[in-house]
Design an enzyme around this catalytic site. Structure first.
Site, PDB file in Angstrom:
ATOM      1  CB  SER A   8       1.558   0.621   0.809  1.00 24.06           C
ATOM      2  OG  SER A   8       0.737   1.344   1.687  1.00 24.06           O
ATOM      3  CG  ASP A  51      -0.232  -4.310   0.170  1.00 22.64           C
ATOM      4  OD1 ASP A  51      -1.015  -4.967   0.882  1.00 22.64           O
ATOM      5  OD2 ASP A  51      -0.298  -3.078   0.069  1.00 22.64           O
ATOM      6  CG  ASP A 102      -0.260  -1.857   4.009  1.00 28.42           C
ATOM      7  OD1 ASP A 102      -0.088  -2.332   2.870  1.00 28.42           O
ATOM      8  OD2 ASP A 102      -0.955  -0.842   4.212  1.00 28.42           O
ATOM      9  CG  ASP A 161      -3.631  -1.456   2.031  1.00 29.92           C
ATOM     10  OD1 ASP A 161      -2.799  -2.030   1.289  1.00 29.92           O
ATOM     11  OD2 ASP A 161      -3.582  -0.237   2.275  1.00 29.92           O
TER      12      ASP A 161
END
Length: 462
Positions: free
Chosen positions: A106, A250, A252, A254
């Site tokens: 993340s 970010d 990834d 999400d």
């Protein structure tokens, strides 16, 4: 160097010693534990798992280890390679897979990576399931397949496009409406997979895109957490390009943050507020966010005659509360949008499309939109954990000190005052205590945080 094992997965820094860091041995062991659990849990002779990763430097190595381990257990793998967390979540049910693994840490810096685990719905595992996998990893009680029973690998790099198609199918997303608005947007993809997915979505919607750090090399050009102090470059570029706004995600994809047309932060807490404002204006219903999220969502929900409820921090907890209350939109104040009409996972592509629809229909500037919402200010502090800190005792003491106020202990301690609140909790991903406060001014939020920190130090004797 660090290795953090939790019910939501395993996260750690690359290199170092096994069981102290995220080494190849730890990666294989945890992937084997997940695969072993899946074989027992699914009660199926033929298993399929979707695997995808962000662009961080260790991603390909971790991916190869995870995929090979699953194949060794006789599990077929759909390998999405470079992908996003919400893309993998969407792919699992579309592929009729039995689970999924997302390889991403993340917002953590480049030395980190992690395995995030999904069930057959493409949703994160619950606490009981995660605990079983941790136990299996500890015991190393694995049974690998013989040569004729090895799994297969199917590579599919089309899923970001499929994800975009799924977003465009949503009833509240109208591509023509967005195209007619003629938006110009700057995108900071932090040199990860958001640099692929977000520009593709915007271009499909007829938006002019100015790319910043959108080459998925894994060399993050700044701290990848989308906070104001890390985003000077895009704030300047939005103004220079006279863009309508900026988008930051970010690694990834999400978490979603917006930059106003004047180069100031829209506020990651207000990403969910804006998307909920649009959805609630079209569909009556309820909302959910976590205890550490802004009161602004509650205010907007009440304005639209809905009911707001707070969940414990963590996506799985928010999703559980959303299902229990039939919430039509929810998420977390870190810029995570969960829209069940798409899927039960934080999704920056869905959030971007909903925000574009709101702006296209409302007109005006993003600055004007932000100024129209209830104004709250947050302070986010943390205290590094040490062996000398008895966190549970600290939380109990704080709770007792403020027992005459509204106190919640479902996740750490949250104390609600008339015009402010404070939330203390142990982080699930870092060895720290988080102290979040919110008030009507930044000075009041900061002052409340410092007051609580001082009280913690007195209790802890530090």
């Amino acid at each position: 160097m660090t290795l953090i094992k939790s019910i939501s997965g395993i996260r750690g820094t690359i290199g170092g010693k096994p069981n102290e860091n995220l080494t190849p041995i730890d990666t294989v062991k945890f992937a084997a534990a997940y695969g072993t659990w899946l074989k027992e849990y699914s009660n199926s002779d033929s298993l399929k798992v979707v695997v995808g990763r962000d662009a961080r430097l260790s991603g390909e190595m971790i991916q190869n280890l995870v995929v090979s381990t699953l194949v060794g257990l006789g599990i077929d793998v759909i390998d999405l390679d470079l992908s996003t967390t919400p893309t993998v979540e969407i792919a699992v049910p579309l592929e009729k897979a039995h689970g999924g693994i997302i390889l991403t840490a993340s917002h953590n810096p480049k030395q980190w990576n992690a395995l995030k685990l999904l069930n057959e719905k493409g949703e994160f595992l619950d606490a009981a399931q995660g605990a079983i996998i941790l136990e299996l990893a500890e015991k190393e009680d694995f049974h690998f397949s013989e040569v004729d029973d090895l799994g297969t690998i199917t590579r599919n790099n089309a899923y970001i496009d499929i994800h975009i198609d799924e977003v465009l199918k949503l009833p509240l997303v109208n591509a023509d409406t967005i195209k007619k608005a003629g938006f110009k947007v700057v995108v900071d993809g932090v040199n990860s997979t958001g640099g692929i997915a977000i520009p593709k979505l915007l271009e499909t919607l007829g938006v002019e895109v100015i790319k910043l750090y959108c080459d998925p090399t894994g060399h993050f050009p700044h701290n990848p957490e989308p906070l104001k102090e890390h985003l000077g470059d895009i704030c300047e570029l939005v103004v220079k390009e006279k863009a309508d706004f900026g988008i930051v995600v970010d690694p990834d994809v999400d978490r979603l943050a917006f930059i106003c047309n004047d180069g100031e932060m829209f506020g990651e807490e207000y990403t969910l507020v804006a998307c909920a404002d649009y959805v609630l204006g079209k569909t009556k219903g309820n909302t959910v966010s976590n205890l550490s999220s802004s009161r602004a969502l509650r205010d907007i929900t009440i304005k639209h005659n809905g009911i707001y409820e707070a969940a414990a921090v963590g996506e799985v907890n928010v999703v559980k509360k959303m299902k229990a209350t039939n919430a039509i939109i929810g998420g977390e104040g870190n810029g995570g949008i969960i829209y069940p009409s798409s899927h039960y996972g934080r999704d920056s592509l869905v959030g971007t499309a909903l925000f574009l629809m709101l702006m296209a229909e409302k007109g005006g500037s993003v600055r004007e939109l932000r100024d129209s919402y209830p104004s709250y200010f947050m302070s986010k502090k943390k205290i590094q954990l040490t062996p000398a800190l008895d966190v549970d005792r600290i939380l109990v003491s704080i709770s007792e000190s403020y027992k005459d106020n509204e106190v919640s202990t479902i996740d750490g301690v949250k104390i609600d005052f008339e015009e402010s609140w404070v939330h203390l909790r142990k982080s699930n991903t870092e060895p720290i205590i988080r102290i979040y406060t919110e008030a009507k001014t930044q000075a009041e939020a900061d002052s409340l945080a410092e007051k609580i920190i001082s009280e913690i130090k007195v209790i802890a004797g530090i």
